[in-house]
Design an enzyme around this catalytic site. Structure first.
Site, short mmCIF file in Angstrom:
data_model
loop_
_atom_site.label_atom_id
_atom_site.label_comp_id
_atom_site.label_asym_id
_atom_site.label_seq_id
_atom_site.Cartn_x
_atom_site.Cartn_y
_atom_site.Cartn_z
N GLU A 90 -6.43 -31.39 11.74
CA GLU A 90 -6.22 -32.82 11.53
C GLU A 90 -7.40 -33.40 10.76
OE1 GLU A 90 -4.36 -34.63 14.77
OE2 GLU A 90 -4.02 -36.50 13.70
N GLU A 140 -10.84 -36.40 23.80
CA GLU A 140 -9.76 -37.25 23.29
C GLU A 140 -9.02 -37.93 24.44
OE1 GLU A 140 -6.74 -35.05 21.17
OE2 GLU A 140 -6.04 -36.86 20.18
C1 BGC Z 1 -5.38 -38.71 16.21
C2 BGC Z 1 -5.76 -39.99 16.85
C3 BGC Z 1 -5.08 -41.05 16.06
C4 BGC Z 1 -3.63 -40.84 16.27
C5 BGC Z 1 -2.70 -41.87 15.83
C6 BGC Z 1 -3.93 -38.53 16.46
O1 BGC Z 1 -3.44 -37.32 16.11
O2 BGC Z 1 -6.13 -37.65 16.62
O3 BGC Z 1 -7.01 -40.11 17.27
O4 BGC Z 1 -5.52 -42.32 16.26
O5 BGC Z 1 -3.21 -39.57 15.90
O6 BGC Z 1 -2.01 -42.13 16.91
#
Ligand code: BGC
Length: 931
Positions: free
Chosen positions: A511, A788
């Site tokens: 990501e 997270e």
């Molecule tokens: C990220 C988050 C982000 C989100 C959006 C995720 O995959 O890691 O931190 O804000 O997507 O909802």
């Protein structure tokens, strides 16, 4: 004696004159010292492309109440001239001003590639002048298109033929050129960039300490180039310039674009070397058709998500030395079709910011297929890579795998990395010692598995290289609670792990994007931790690059998704207004608002156009709401409902907040007409919010902790309902048995509003709690970065859903803001942005016996230390020169400062005692309070 006097009369007279002259001189010179001169928010930057750069400095003094009343800046193209006080480019004369930052250069036009030297002196509050500061410099980049004579070069253009081709990462090519120097060199400057990532070498040595350059921008709109002073790297006769190219963000797989070529398949290099000779002549060596290229370099494969395969057998011996035989090489392809705009890199580069040693190593007995497998524990979850330094050569393939956590059987937990495959492979060549670290990838990890060694490795043989944008760390915080100190460290480490030219969400899985919601909620903490001014300026431009013509912002920037649209999510897109405002508040730099103003207006106009009722229900994109709130927690003994704030409420609250900030920005920028418009729009949204979501008894729809926190933090609750809403917020915490139910957007806001409204005791309780879910729970599980999810790992239950389970995600680390604002009490003042005036309102509480910390603000160092002593307290406070602070001490008792009643102490204005607090206005300087 008289005779003695007459004998030495002239000597005495001279001595007298000397003493008189000296005292006159002393009286005339201020003791304020000037330091930290910066140009474009950077120290001695090379290759800037702002032709009216911003200049800043800092002042310090051991005395109280010192101020700058005037300054003089001198700039010259010649450091000797400047030493002799000749500012041929710019000499401001004495300018009456107390400003020490972001002074705009208004001298003679600055020329491409030139170095400029500058210094400053100031006058203090008594009109006394300072010494000149030390001489600092900056250099200009290549300002005009015509200044670039270099050509984009690389391998012949290719396009993938089959779908499968898109997943195959070709080896990194090697590029080289030899050139001779016959004259004495005065200065040599190298400008370089790439489509893809590059490393450039001069005579076998890597140029500069930048890594992973050029950093991620929307490469379809711009690419940053880097400038290096390479004067000491050139030989006086034969020279070789070499380079390697890799995929990086340009060609490599990215989140939501899991195959090559989002911006292009063909990696290209652009290099221009300017050599100035002592005799005044010059030469330019650039990338062009005369360079040679080898398709198959030793980097066999490298990608951001996939690690690096390095085969030393493909490293042609001596290719960086003159006279190397290039028969297997061919001439480069010159790509004339590229017309991408080039911008100077004006943010701190990504580089190694720290090195750490592992704390443990053990053999992994589990792995029956691969013998000799060891796991190193770096003792710290981090982002970067490791360097191997093995004093033996097994002649075997060495494989490094990376993970943040271990499974119960001590193997690497890699499920949460999703499609990222952080594997570095080294195939050693002839050298009898292995010294290896990757170049064109990075990983988020605490554990490193190493296999393929001929003998058990020693701890000393690997080093963790922490890699991040090198924005200076500007603070520290320590308290009597070791877990709280660990939390503060975890927050900082998480920020360090997520500064890669953009603020990423995480450094490990597939990501690593600039998610704007996360960055928004963390922005004030980020600013307290590190100097973010240059970093944000770059990223704000990335955000603006992705804004649509009609004003929509993306949910993350740079934006790469094709097909599905990730735009419009409230709380994410609002970052386009909120973070520039926060940056302005902290750095006092109007240019931040001015640069983003048009984009901010367009965004608010668009949101208004699509939501004419002012309740934000339309064009809300993925409509994430308060992401990862309590309802997403999977654990027994924790409510499954009641944490999630209604989305219309969440979205409208952000709309009101963003419109309010835009109105404030109009005011700062003297946009009177626009101010009227946006101010009344903001007022109207606030009214609509109150009408729709707040009842007369102060309850807010949904009755969630999050709803109250948001409405109070964004100032949406009418004064007459405020006390009631606060009471409901407190009850909403009680309803969760004094636990948090908030998501990433509202956790810090809940903490802040508890403290703002007299409930710091509850905030402390939440902060210090070790019960699940809490920050301390993660620390008890060994966390060294912020997770997270509150329930990333739960004892007995194990890991959360692997699909979204990062252990290096800063959003709920936004509690750092609370720690600075309420434990140390340091708070910026909107009426005097950039710490011209600020507040210090420490609230000792919880189990804390003492706390100490500093924040190096844009005007200098702020220090706060407090300690409980018996029934009383001591407070040590430091205010930077040129600044004042309102100190609120939590007592109405008699207070002394350095033994004197505060009412009489020097540098202090006593403002009053009320509601259990004493308020004092402090001039700059150091203070020692007791009560
Ligand atoms: C990220 C988050 C982000 C989100 C959006 C995720 O995959 O890691 O931190 O804000 O997507 O909802």
């Amino acid at each position: 004696m008289v005779a003695f006097y007459y004998k030495y009369k002239s000597f005495f007279l001279l001595l007298l004159a000397g003493v008189f002259f000296l005292s006159f001189k002393i009286a005339k010179t201020t003791n304020i010292a000037i330091s930290n001169l910066r140009c474009e928010y950077l120290k001695n930057p090379l290759g800037i492309d702002n032709v009216n750069p911003h200049l800043s400095w800092e002042l310090s003094s051991s005395e109280r109440g010192t101020r700058q009343t005037a300054y003089q800046i001198m700039v010259s193209g010649d450091s000797l001239q400047l030493k002799n006080d000749q500012g041929d480019m710019w000499s401001t004369g004495k300018v009456k001003s107390d400003e020490t930052k972001q002074i705009i250069y208004k001298g003679k036009p600055l020329l491409s590639g030139k170095v400029y030297y500058w210094k400053v002196r100031i006058w203090d509050e008594a009109g006394k002048i300072s010494n000149w500061s030390g001489i600092q410099y900056w250099s200009m980049g290549l300002l005009k298109k015509e200044d670039w004579v270099a050509k984009w070069i690389g391998l012949d253009t290719i396009y993938p033929i089959t779908a499968q081709d898109k997943y195959i990462v070709p080896p990194s090519p090697l590029l080289r050129k030899e050139f001779d120097i016959t004259k004495k060199i005065r200065r040599a400057t190298l400008y370089a960039t790439a489509l893809g990532l590059y490393q450039v070498y001069l005579n076998g040595k890597k140029v500069g300490d930048h890594l992973l350059a050029p950093e991620w921008t929307d490469y379809s709109k711009r690419v940053q180039y880097q400038t290096y002073d390479v004067t000491p790297m050139l030989n006086s006769n034969e020279n070789v310039i070499g380079a390697m190219l890799a995929d990086g963000w340009y060609s490599g797989a990215l989140w939501s674009h899991f195959y090559r070529g989002r911006y292009g398949y063909n990696r290209r290099l652009l290099v221009q070397l300017h050599i100035e000779y002592a005799d005044g002549s010059s030469d330019t060596i650039c990338s062009d058709g005369s360079w040679e290229i080898l398709k198959d370099g030793p980097v066999r494969e490298a990608s951001i998500f996939g690690g690096e395969v390095y085969d030393e057998r493909y490293d042609p011996t001596g290719w960086m030395k003159p006279g190397f035989n290039v028969t297997c090489w061919k001439k480069v392809f010159v790509d004339t079709a590229i017309s991408i705009p080039l911008n100077a890199q004006m943010n701190q580069p990504i580089k190694v910011v720290k090195e750490i040693k592992p704390v443990n190593v053990f053999e992994l007995k589990k792995n029956k297929y691969q013998l000799n497998t060891y796991i190193f524990d770096m003792g710290q979850n981090m982002a970067g890579w490791v360097r191997l330094n093995l004093p033996y050569n097994p002649g075997m393939k060495i494989t490094l795998r990376y993970a943040e956590m271990l499974n119960d059987d001590s193997t690497l937990y890699t499920e949460n990395l999703r499609n990222a495959k952080p594997v570095d492979i080294l195939i050693p060549g002839k050298e009898d010692r292995i010294q290896y670290e990757p170049k064109f990838t990075y990983h988020g990890f605490r554990y490193v598995e190493i296999s393929g060694l001929s003998r058990p490795p020693a701890l000393s043989e690997i080093t963790g290289k922490v890699i991040a944008s090198a924005s200076p760390i500007v603070s520290n915080l320590e308290t009597s609670d070791k877990d709280l100190n660990q939390l503060w460290k975890n927050i900082l480490w998480t920020q360090l792990g997520n500064m890669y030219g953009i603020p990423t969400d995480c450094p490990q899985r597939d990501e690593r994007c600039g998610w704007m919601g996360d960055a928004q909620v963390f922005s004030q903490t980020a600013i307290y931790n590190m100097d973010m001014e240059a970093f944000y300026r770059k990223w704000f431009r990335d955000i603006r690059d992705e804004q649509t013509i009609d004003g929509q912002f993306p949910n993350y920037a740079p934006y790469v998704t094709e097909g599905l649209r990730y735009y419009d999510a409230p709380g994410w897109v609002d970052a386009g207004v909120i973070i520039p405002w926060k940056a302005y508040l902290n750095y006092g730099n109007k240019a931040i608002l001015a640069n983003n103003f048009k984009a901010m207006c367009k965004f608010i106009d668009y949101t208004y156009d699509t939501n004419p009722t002012l309740i934000r229900t339309n064009e809300v994109g993925q409509n994430y709401g308060d992401w990862l709130n309590g309802n997403t927690i999977k654990a027994s003994d924790y409510p499954t409902k009641g944490g999630s704030v209604p989305k219309d409420l969440f979205n409208t609250a952000y709309f009101a907040y963003s419109a309010t900030l835009l109105a404030k920005a109009c005011k700062v920028l003297d946009k009177t007409q626009q101010f009227k418009h946006y101010d009344s729009l903001a007022q109207a949204i606030r009214n609509a919010f109150v009408q729709k979501f707040i009842s007369n008894d102060g309850t807010i729809e949904g009755n969630t902790q999050a709803g109250y926190a948001l409405a109070l933090e964004f100032d949406l609750v009418p004064p007459e309902l405020k006390a009631k809403a606060v009471k409901h917020m407190v009850d909403a915490v009680k309803a969760y048995d004094d636990r948090i139910s908030t998501g990433i957007h509202t956790t810090e806001r809940l903490m802040n509003q508890l403290s703002e409204n007299g409930y710091s005791n509850i905030a402390y309780k939440l902060l210090e709690s070790h019960r699940f879910p809490s920050w301390m729970y993660s620390i008890d599980q060994g966390a060294t970065t912020i997770w997270e999810r509150w329930d990333g790992y739960v004892k007995g239950r194990g890991f959360q859903d692997y699909d979204m389970n990062s252990f290096n995600h800063y959003a709920i680390g936004s509690v750092g803001e609370w720690m600075y604002k309420h434990i140390l009490g340091i708070q910026p003042d909107e009426k005097a942005p950039g710490y011209h005036h600020f507040f210090i309102k420490p609230v000792p509480g919880g189990m804390l016996k003492w706390a100490t910390g500093t924040y190096h603000s844009v005007v200098g160092k702020i220090g706060v230390s407090w300690r409980k002593e018996g029934d009383g307290f001591t407070y040590e406070i430091e205010i930077p020169v040129n600044s004042t602070a309102t100190l609120v001490l939590p007592t109405e008792k008699r207070i002394t400062e350095s033994g004197v009643a505060v009412e009489k102490a020097k540098g202090i204005d006593f403002l009053g005692r009320k509601d259990g607090a004493t308020t004092l206005l402090l001039q700059s300087g150091k203070y020692d309070f007791k009560f």
